[in-house]
Write a protein that holds these residues in place. Structure first.
Motif, PDB file in Angstrom:
ATOM      1  N   THR A 152      29.980  17.752   7.075  1.00  0.00           N
ATOM      2  CA  THR A 152      30.826  18.505   6.160  1.00  0.00           C
ATOM      3  C   THR A 152      32.186  18.719   6.821  1.00  0.00           C
ATOM      4  O   THR A 152      32.255  19.185   7.962  1.00  0.00           O
ATOM      5  CB  THR A 152      30.219  19.870   5.800  1.00  0.00           C
ATOM      6  OG1 THR A 152      28.932  19.666   5.206  1.00  0.00           O
ATOM      7  CG2 THR A 152      31.111  20.616   4.810  1.00  0.00           C
ATOM      8  N   VAL A 153      33.231  18.359   6.113  1.00  0.00           N
ATOM      9  CA  VAL A 153      34.609  18.572   6.565  1.00  0.00           C
ATOM     10  C   VAL A 153      35.295  19.449   5.530  1.00  0.00           C
ATOM     11  O   VAL A 153      35.284  19.126   4.340  1.00  0.00           O
ATOM     12  CB  VAL A 153      35.359  17.230   6.720  1.00  0.00           C
ATOM     13  CG1 VAL A 153      36.832  17.460   7.053  1.00  0.00           C
ATOM     14  CG2 VAL A 153      34.700  16.367   7.790  1.00  0.00           C
ATOM     15  N   ARG A 154      35.857  20.572   5.980  1.00  0.00           N
ATOM     16  CA  ARG A 154      36.500  21.499   5.046  1.00  0.00           C
ATOM     17  C   ARG A 154      37.884  21.881   5.557  1.00  0.00           C
ATOM     18  O   ARG A 154      38.041  22.332   6.694  1.00  0.00           O
ATOM     19  CB  ARG A 154      35.664  22.778   4.875  1.00  0.00           C
ATOM     20  CG  ARG A 154      34.397  22.568   4.070  1.00  0.00           C
ATOM     21  CD  ARG A 154      34.687  22.427   2.572  1.00  0.00           C
ATOM     22  NE  ARG A 154      33.469  22.129   1.815  1.00  0.00           N
ATOM     23  CZ  ARG A 154      33.065  20.917   1.488  1.00  0.00           C
ATOM     24  NH1 ARG A 154      33.761  19.868   1.877  1.00  0.00           N
ATOM     25  NH2 ARG A 154      31.967  20.726   0.785  1.00  0.00           N
TER      26      ARG A 154
ATOM     27  N   GLY B  75      40.396  23.858  10.869  1.00  0.00           N
ATOM     28  CA  GLY B  75      39.521  23.694   9.720  1.00  0.00           C
ATOM     29  C   GLY B  75      38.076  23.796  10.175  1.00  0.00           C
ATOM     30  O   GLY B  75      37.773  24.343  11.238  1.00  0.00           O
ATOM     31  N   THR B  76      37.172  23.241   9.385  1.00  0.00           N
ATOM     32  CA  THR B  76      35.747  23.331   9.681  1.00  0.00           C
ATOM     33  C   THR B  76      35.124  21.942   9.663  1.00  0.00           C
ATOM     34  O   THR B  76      35.280  21.201   8.694  1.00  0.00           O
ATOM     35  CB  THR B  76      35.029  24.215   8.645  1.00  0.00           C
ATOM     36  OG1 THR B  76      35.617  25.511   8.640  1.00  0.00           O
ATOM     37  CG2 THR B  76      33.553  24.348   8.976  1.00  0.00           C
ATOM     38  N   ILE B  77      34.437  21.603  10.752  1.00  0.00           N
ATOM     39  CA  ILE B  77      33.651  20.372  10.828  1.00  0.00           C
ATOM     40  C   ILE B  77      32.226  20.774  11.203  1.00  0.00           C
ATOM     41  O   ILE B  77      32.010  21.438  12.218  1.00  0.00           O
ATOM     42  CB  ILE B  77      34.214  19.394  11.873  1.00  0.00           C
ATOM     43  CG1 ILE B  77      35.645  18.995  11.540  1.00  0.00           C
ATOM     44  CG2 ILE B  77      33.322  18.147  11.958  1.00  0.00           C
ATOM     45  CD1 ILE B  77      36.310  18.139  12.621  1.00  0.00           C
ATOM     46  N   THR B  78      31.268  20.370  10.371  1.00  0.00           N
ATOM     47  CA  THR B  78      29.864  20.679  10.624  1.00  0.00           C
ATOM     48  C   THR B  78      29.073  19.377  10.633  1.00  0.00           C
ATOM     49  O   THR B  78      29.188  18.577   9.702  1.00  0.00           O
ATOM     50  CB  THR B  78      29.304  21.617   9.535  1.00  0.00           C
ATOM     51  OG1 THR B  78      30.107  22.789   9.476  1.00  0.00           O
ATOM     52  CG2 THR B  78      27.880  22.021   9.856  1.00  0.00           C
ATOM     53  N   VAL B  79      28.291  19.168  11.685  1.00  0.00           N
ATOM     54  CA  VAL B  79      27.474  17.969  11.821  1.00  0.00           C
ATOM     55  C   VAL B  79      26.012  18.384  11.902  1.00  0.00           C
ATOM     56  O   VAL B  79      25.626  19.124  12.814  1.00  0.00           O
ATOM     57  CB  VAL B  79      27.875  17.165  13.073  1.00  0.00           C
ATOM     58  CG1 VAL B  79      26.907  16.008  13.286  1.00  0.00           C
ATOM     59  CG2 VAL B  79      29.296  16.648  12.942  1.00  0.00           C
TER      60      VAL B  79
ATOM     61  N   THR C  92      23.783  12.644  18.344  1.00  0.00           N
ATOM     62  CA  THR C  92      23.724  12.611  16.884  1.00  0.00           C
ATOM     63  C   THR C  92      24.784  11.697  16.292  1.00  0.00           C
ATOM     64  O   THR C  92      24.541  11.006  15.307  1.00  0.00           O
ATOM     65  CB  THR C  92      23.907  14.033  16.313  1.00  0.00           C
ATOM     66  OG1 THR C  92      22.924  14.896  16.876  1.00  0.00           O
ATOM     67  CG2 THR C  92      23.782  14.046  14.793  1.00  0.00           C
ATOM     68  N   VAL C  93      25.972  11.690  16.896  1.00  0.00           N
ATOM     69  CA  VAL C  93      27.129  10.981  16.344  1.00  0.00           C
ATOM     70  C   VAL C  93      27.641   9.954  17.335  1.00  0.00           C
ATOM     71  O   VAL C  93      27.864  10.262  18.508  1.00  0.00           O
ATOM     72  CB  VAL C  93      28.273  11.968  16.003  1.00  0.00           C
ATOM     73  CG1 VAL C  93      29.439  11.225  15.365  1.00  0.00           C
ATOM     74  CG2 VAL C  93      27.776  13.082  15.102  1.00  0.00           C
TER      75      VAL C  93
ATOM     76  N   ARG D 225      22.128   9.545  14.499  1.00  0.00           N
ATOM     77  CA  ARG D 225      21.805   9.594  13.076  1.00  0.00           C
ATOM     78  C   ARG D 225      23.032   9.364  12.205  1.00  0.00           C
ATOM     79  O   ARG D 225      22.912   9.054  11.028  1.00  0.00           O
ATOM     80  CB  ARG D 225      21.183  10.954  12.744  1.00  0.00           C
ATOM     81  CG  ARG D 225      19.854  11.181  13.471  1.00  0.00           C
ATOM     82  CD  ARG D 225      19.389  12.611  13.321  1.00  0.00           C
ATOM     83  NE  ARG D 225      19.217  12.986  11.931  1.00  0.00           N
ATOM     84  CZ  ARG D 225      19.169  14.243  11.492  1.00  0.00           C
ATOM     85  NH1 ARG D 225      19.294  15.241  12.345  1.00  0.00           N
ATOM     86  NH2 ARG D 225      18.999  14.492  10.211  1.00  0.00           N
ATOM     87  N   LEU D 226      24.213   9.538  12.797  1.00  0.00           N
ATOM     88  CA  LEU D 226      25.474   9.378  12.069  1.00  0.00           C
ATOM     89  C   LEU D 226      26.358   8.410  12.829  1.00  0.00           C
ATOM     90  O   LEU D 226      26.663   8.620  14.005  1.00  0.00           O
ATOM     91  CB  LEU D 226      26.177  10.733  11.921  1.00  0.00           C
ATOM     92  CG  LEU D 226      27.613  10.741  11.373  1.00  0.00           C
ATOM     93  CD1 LEU D 226      27.665  10.153   9.969  1.00  0.00           C
ATOM     94  CD2 LEU D 226      28.175  12.158  11.383  1.00  0.00           C
ATOM     95  N   LEU D 227      26.770   7.322  12.157  1.00  0.00           N
ATOM     96  CA  LEU D 227      27.697   6.369  12.744  1.00  0.00           C
ATOM     97  C   LEU D 227      29.038   6.462  12.028  1.00  0.00           C
ATOM     98  O   LEU D 227      29.096   6.409  10.788  1.00  0.00           O
ATOM     99  CB  LEU D 227      27.169   4.936  12.626  1.00  0.00           C
ATOM    100  CG  LEU D 227      26.155   4.434  13.656  1.00  0.00           C
ATOM    101  CD1 LEU D 227      25.945   2.930  13.475  1.00  0.00           C
ATOM    102  CD2 LEU D 227      26.599   4.733  15.071  1.00  0.00           C
ATOM    103  N   LEU D 228      30.110   6.585  12.804  1.00  0.00           N
ATOM    104  CA  LEU D 228      31.466   6.554  12.286  1.00  0.00           C
ATOM    105  C   LEU D 228      32.007   5.151  12.534  1.00  0.00           C
ATOM    106  O   LEU D 228      32.098   4.700  13.681  1.00  0.00           O
ATOM    107  CB  LEU D 228      32.332   7.603  12.995  1.00  0.00           C
ATOM    108  CG  LEU D 228      31.784   9.033  12.995  1.00  0.00           C
ATOM    109  CD1 LEU D 228      32.732   9.956  13.752  1.00  0.00           C
ATOM    110  CD2 LEU D 228      31.560   9.534  11.576  1.00  0.00           C
TER     111      LEU D 228
END
Length: 250
Positions: A3-5, A60-64, A81-82, A159-162
């Motif tokens: 989540t990016v806010r 801002g907010t970054i949630t992984v 995780t990333v 679990r997350l690939l950028l």
């Protein structure tokens, strides 16, 4: 999963500060493939670098995976995780490190055991046999180097690939092979992708949803089906889709 806010990313200090990303917001579900598209300089890659901590000037907010990300330094748990696959495999691999060293160092950093077995399994998973294990980057083609870069990212069992333009530096004949590999890995491992690309056809093929960026802002989100159908809402997104079609025959 992500989540990016209200993300702002900037470089420099007033009066020379440059705002690269402004109030960007989006979310990516677990197992989803999400695209970021837009013209060069729109802030796509900058967002990925802020998430991974390669850029420290952001707010801002970054949630992984439910965990908030703060500052520039990332925890060991974050990197389990990333992981990120960079655009240029020629630059992302150390020219004096063999494939074996690239993967073994990564596995050691992640606290993994059974290094030999894991290296063999990683090479198999990206379509490279054990014969590539002791080669150096200059002995590999562009596609093979990118496969090694993908194997390095997978070593942490993320679990997350950028994915930052993962095929743009490759020959057209090789691009499809890498994209098919990424699709297979996502399905087999249940991975979540965030893919940056200027190639709308690639995003339409690889992603479930996407966000269109312009001048550092997210101006529209849409499903990939809308991209394929050319049914964007904003004028800019429609123009971007039309431009990607090159030209209309008379």
């Amino acid at each position: 999963m992500l989540t990016v806010r209200d993300l702002d990313v900037w470089f420099g200090h007033p009066p020379d500060r440059v705002d690269a990303v402004s109030a960007a917001s989006f979310s990516v579900a677990s197992g989803e493939s999400f695209g970021l598209v837009g013209e060069s300089g729109s802030g796509k890659s900058t967002i990925l670098r802020a998430i991974t901590g390669l850029i420290g000037t952001w707010s801002g907010t970054i949630t992984v995976d439910g965990q908030p990300v703060t500052g520039q330094h990332r925890s060991k748990a974050f990197h389990k995780t990333v992981q990120m696959v960079f655009q240029d495999p020629y630059a992302s691999l150390h020219p004096r490190h063999s494939v074996d060293r690239v993967l073994s160092e990564t596995l050691h950093l992640q606290g993994m055991d059974q290094i030999d077995r894991r290296i063999t399994a990683l090479l198999d998973s990206v379509g490279l046999g054990r014969g590539f294990r002791f080669r150096y980057p200059h002995q590999l083609s562009g596609g093979q180097r990118q496969r090694v870069a993908i194997a390095r990212a997978l070593a942490a069992e993320p679990r997350l690939l950028l994915l930052d333009e993962p095929t743009s530096a490759l020959d057209v004949s090789v691009q499809a092979e890498i994209l098919n590999l990424l699709s297979d890995l996502r399905r087999e491992r249940g991975l979540t992708y965030v893919m940056v690309s200027h190639d709308l056809a690639v995003v339409a093929h690889m992603c479930d949803r996407l966000a269109v960026m312009r001048a550092g802002r997210v101006i529209e989100e849409m499903p990939a089906s809308a991209l394929r159908a050319g049914t964007a809402v904003s004028d800019y997104a429609r123009a971007l889709i039309a431009a990607s079609a090159s030209y209309q025959p008379a």
